[in-house]
Design a protein around this motif. Structure first.
Motif, short mmCIF file in Angstrom:
data_model
loop_
_atom_site.label_atom_id
_atom_site.label_comp_id
_atom_site.label_asym_id
_atom_site.label_seq_id
_atom_site.Cartn_x
_atom_site.Cartn_y
_atom_site.Cartn_z
N PRO A 25 23.32 14.94 18.90
CA PRO A 25 23.37 15.31 17.55
C PRO A 25 22.18 15.81 16.95
CG PRO A 25 23.08 12.77 17.86
CD PRO A 25 23.38 13.40 19.21
N ALA A 26 21.05 15.71 17.38
CA ALA A 26 19.73 16.03 17.36
C ALA A 26 19.95 17.76 17.37
CB ALA A 26 18.72 15.65 18.22
N LEU A 27 20.47 18.26 18.35
CA LEU A 27 20.90 19.58 18.46
C LEU A 27 21.61 20.27 17.56
CD1 LEU A 27 21.22 19.88 22.48
CD2 LEU A 27 19.26 20.75 21.15
N VAL A 28 22.74 19.48 17.24
CA VAL A 28 23.88 19.79 16.38
C VAL A 28 23.11 19.89 14.91
CG1 VAL A 28 25.91 19.29 15.20
CG2 VAL A 28 25.79 19.33 17.63
N ILE A 29 22.32 19.16 14.53
CA ILE A 29 21.39 19.04 13.08
C ILE A 29 20.37 19.92 13.15
CG2 ILE A 29 20.51 17.83 11.26
CD1 ILE A 29 22.13 15.43 12.56
N GLY A 30 19.46 19.84 14.34
CA GLY A 30 18.06 20.62 14.19
C GLY A 30 18.31 22.05 14.25
N ILE A 31 19.25 22.67 15.07
CA ILE A 31 19.34 24.04 15.37
C ILE A 31 19.75 24.73 13.85
CG2 ILE A 31 20.45 26.01 16.45
CD1 ILE A 31 20.33 24.14 19.22
N PRO A 32 20.68 24.19 13.32
CA PRO A 32 21.15 24.81 11.94
C PRO A 32 19.78 24.85 11.14
CG PRO A 32 23.03 23.56 12.80
CD PRO A 32 21.83 23.33 13.56
N LEU A 33 19.21 23.64 11.14
CA LEU A 33 17.94 23.34 10.32
C LEU A 33 16.76 24.63 10.57
CD1 LEU A 33 17.25 19.51 10.01
CD2 LEU A 33 18.40 21.06 8.10
N GLY A 34 16.56 24.78 11.70
CA GLY A 34 15.62 26.04 12.04
C GLY A 34 16.13 27.13 11.61
N VAL A 35 17.35 27.45 11.86
CA VAL A 35 17.96 28.75 11.47
C VAL A 35 17.81 28.82 9.88
CG1 VAL A 35 19.89 30.12 11.26
CG2 VAL A 35 19.41 28.91 13.37
N ALA A 36 18.23 27.67 9.30
CA ALA A 36 18.08 27.90 7.61
C ALA A 36 16.63 27.92 7.36
CB ALA A 36 18.55 26.28 6.97
N ALA A 37 15.64 27.20 7.96
CA ALA A 37 14.09 27.73 7.53
C ALA A 37 13.74 29.10 7.72
CB ALA A 37 13.40 26.74 8.27
N LEU A 38 14.47 29.64 8.88
CA LEU A 38 14.45 31.08 8.71
C LEU A 38 14.68 31.92 7.81
CD1 LEU A 38 12.77 32.88 11.28
CD2 LEU A 38 15.30 33.39 12.03
N ARG A 39 16.20 31.59 7.56
CA ARG A 39 16.91 32.37 6.49
C ARG A 39 16.59 32.38 5.17
NH1 ARG A 39 18.01 34.51 10.93
NH2 ARG A 39 20.31 34.55 11.76
N TRP A 40 15.93 31.15 4.60
CA TRP A 40 15.52 30.73 3.50
C TRP A 40 14.17 30.20 3.38
CZ3 TRP A 40 20.76 28.91 5.01
CH2 TRP A 40 21.78 29.61 4.30
N ARG A 41 13.33 30.90 3.32
CA ARG A 41 11.90 31.01 3.56
C ARG A 41 11.29 29.69 2.63
NH1 ARG A 41 7.90 34.95 3.71
NH2 ARG A 41 9.16 36.57 5.36
N ARG A 42 11.97 29.52 1.56
CA ARG A 42 11.49 28.54 0.54
C ARG A 42 11.90 27.11 0.92
NH1 ARG A 42 13.05 29.59 -5.41
NH2 ARG A 42 14.60 30.97 -4.38
#
Lengths: 388, 240
Positions: free
Chosen positions: A193-210
């Protein structure tokens, strides 16, 4: 004088091992499982030949520290240190057999302070020598299985059967495999679950800088909560949830046990995974993404065919951090009834039986080291695949 | 083949491309030249919609690019950049095969096409299995051009493709490109700030300044009748 010391690290480690063995007990002998033991020196515990061999080998390491450094010497030191590591373990097993043969049958022969210090020093000497050799990560990764393999061979041959830790293992043989499996389940079960949640969070942090700063601040906050506190904090809400929704309780969701452990381990794993995902992706050369776009790749194709492979060394580094961290944290999870190797550790603490603590701790350490070596190797392979 | 009709692109209130109109005929080799920041790269990148125009229309083969699916449009247009942008984790052959594979060509056809392109760019077939970091700068850009040509696009966009190469390699690659242009009849839109490169390669040179085209003519016309002090400065006394 300084001219004579060419390798201060090796000098310190060799002296450490020698002083440790000279000043502290190699093994300790206790009349029974719970009483404190009496330290027995190396030369009293084992036969003179083994003592002499170890002494000569350690003196050779000491002498090597005064030699001008060169690759041949480093190789010799690495091999010698590895041999002494195995030799010390063998000698400890032999010492236990000799002492047990003269005893009543109730006595416990445990590994002593001198043994641990000498082992610690020789393992470090081996690692240091391989570092100086600038061995490739592949060769370094191979060294660990050789030493561990030799120890496993000795274990299998019964060399350590008289040591108290082996006797603790015998006493807990039935539960050992299941707790080991449970430990792995906790680690892998929280990793997924950490990979399933963490990777999209990392991607989101990249796409939406704020999003980046508040997200990492929140995940950082989770990391600052002591693990015992987080485990405990999860108990009341989960207990309420299980009481309110019987279907969940039927699924095994309870205030104590595996559920809070899995949730806490997942939460701890989120920051390293999200942060390394972000760092890995942001490190991908922008001109490559630009040229992938210009070739007509869709955003998903760019992500999976270009960004993820190029970020993979950093992504695997994140996976390594959380795996090693998870193996350690899962030990604490035994406190809230999640089981695993920690249950031996806490039983051992409760009974004052150090060897039972070690029966839980040593496999956890070995597991963490194995995961570390394997994932370092995987990251290195990935790094070579994307070398520019 | 390509038509710009009053194209405008604004960044932070500044017009990078200012009401630009330009028509490029099929088979034409058109060079956009001008000082840094004159909007030449932005103009080029509007063709395959790496940059979307704020106003105006850009047509490829008569079709407004905004009406086309963006990925399909890009797969029809070859693209070469100064930094080459080869994927470091793929072999040379896989890099060249990028667009054909995106288009779902059968593997046998992809293989044949890669061999054909290595031949066209005079690359040793032995480098097909190599990874890009083992290539020289000149070889890498040949692979870059091969990749752009892979799916046999009618149109090639080149953004200072030889800018990072040494003078000798650059001259060799310019000759190769002229040869390929002659042999294949592709329409090429080429950005450079090197007037010698422009004079050497172009059928038409469009000189740009501050987002506008100040003169668009064949090299000999440009040399004979520079329309503007900027063009004269750019030519630096050549042709007189």
């Amino acid at each position: 004088m300084t001219a004579l010391i060419r390798n201060k690290v090796l000098l310190l480690l060799a002296l450490g091992a020698i002083l440790g063995l000279a000043e502290m007990g190699f093994v300790s002998e206790a009349p029974n499982r719970l009483l404190t033991g009496r330290a027995v020196a190396l030369w009293n515990a084992t036969d003179p030949f083994a003592t002499a061999t170890i002494a000569v080998a350690l003196l050779a390491l000491l002498a090597a520290s005064a030699r001008p450094p060169n690759p041949r010497l480093h190789r010799l030191v690495a091999i010698l240190a590895g041999v002494v590591t195995v030799l010390l373990a063998g000698a400890a097993g032999a010492a236990a057999r000799i002492l047990a043969a003269n005893g009543t049958g109730d006595e416990r022969i445990a590994l002593g302070g001198g043994f641990w210090i000498a082992e610690f020093c020789t393992v470090l000497a081996m690692v240091d020598a391989m570092h100086r050799l600038r061995t490739k990560p592949l060769a370094r990764a191979l060294a660990a299985p050789i030493v561990i393999g030799a120890l496993a061979f000795l274990t299998d041959a019964g060399a350590f059967n008289a040591l108290s830790i082996a006797r603790e293992y015998m006493a807990h043989r039935d539960s050992f495999a299941s707790e080991l499996g449970r430990h792995l389940t906790l680690v892998l079960g929280s990793l997924a679950p950490a990979l399933v949640i963490g990777i999209p969070l990392g991607v989101a942090a990249l796409r939406w800088r704020r999003l980046r700063d508040p997200l990492f601040a929140a995940l950082n906050l989770v990391q600052t909560i002591p693990s015992i506190a987080l485990f405990a904090l999860l108990i009341p809400p989960l207990a309420l949830l299980a009481a309110a929704v019987p279907a969940l309780a039927a699924l095994g969701v309870h205030g104590i046990g595996a559920t809070p452990a899995l949730i806490a381990l997942t939460l701890y794993a989120l920051l390293p995974i999200a942060r390394n995902t972000h760092a890995g992706l942001i490190g991908v050369d922008h001109s490559l993404i630009d040229s992938a776009r210009a070739m007509g790749m869709s955003p998903a194709q760019i992500f999976f065919r270009v960004e993820v492979p190029l970020a993979s060394p950093v992504l695997i580094a994140g996976l390594r951090i959380v795996t090693v961290q998870g193996i350690g944290l899962a030990v604490v999870a035994a406190l809230i009834g999640a089981g695993g190797l920690g249950s031996f550790v806490f039983q051992g603490i409760g009974q004052g039986a150090t060897d039972l603590v070690l029966l839980g701790a040593l496999p956890a350490i070995a597991m963490a080291l194995a995961a570390d070596v394997a994932l370092r190797l995987a990251a290195e392979v990935a790094r070579r695949k994307v070398a520019r | 083949m390509i038509g710009f009709e009053h194209a405008i692109k604004t960044y932070d209130g500044r017009r990078a491309v200012d009401d630009l109109s330009l028509a490029i005929a099929p088979g034409e080799f058109c060079v956009l030249i001008g000082p840094s920041g004159c909007g030449k790269s932005t103009t080029l990148r509007m063709v395959n919609r790496l940059v979307e125009a704020d106003a105006g229309t850009i047509r490829v083969c008569g079709e407004d690019v905004r009406t086309l699916a963006v990925e399909a449009l890009r797969r029809r247009i070859g693209y070469v950049i100064q930094s080459v942008g080869l994927f470091p984790h793929w072999s040379v052959a896989d890099n060249i095969a990028t667009v054909p594979r995106l288009l779902g060509w059968p593997e046998a056809r992809v293989r044949d096409r890669v061999a054909e392109l290595l031949d066209l760019l005079r690359l040793d077939a032995a480098i097909a299995g190599r990874r890009p970091h083992l290539l020289s700068g000149g070889q890498a850009q040949r692979v870059g051009v091969a990749r752009a040509l892979a799916a046999d696009p009618d149109l090639l966009l080149m953004d200072e493709p030889f800018g990072a190469l040494d003078a000798i390699t650059r001259a060799v690659l310019q000759d190769e490109l002229a040869r390929i242009h002659k042999a294949t009849g592709k329409t090429i839109l080429f950005v450079t700030h090197d007037i010698d490169e422009a004079l050497r390669l172009a059928d038409t040179i469009a000189v740009m300044d501050q987002g506008r085209i100040v003169q668009c003519d064949a090299p000999n016309v440009l040399l004979a009748k520079p329309a503007d002090p900027l063009v004269r400065a750019l030519l630096g006394g050549r042709g007189r």
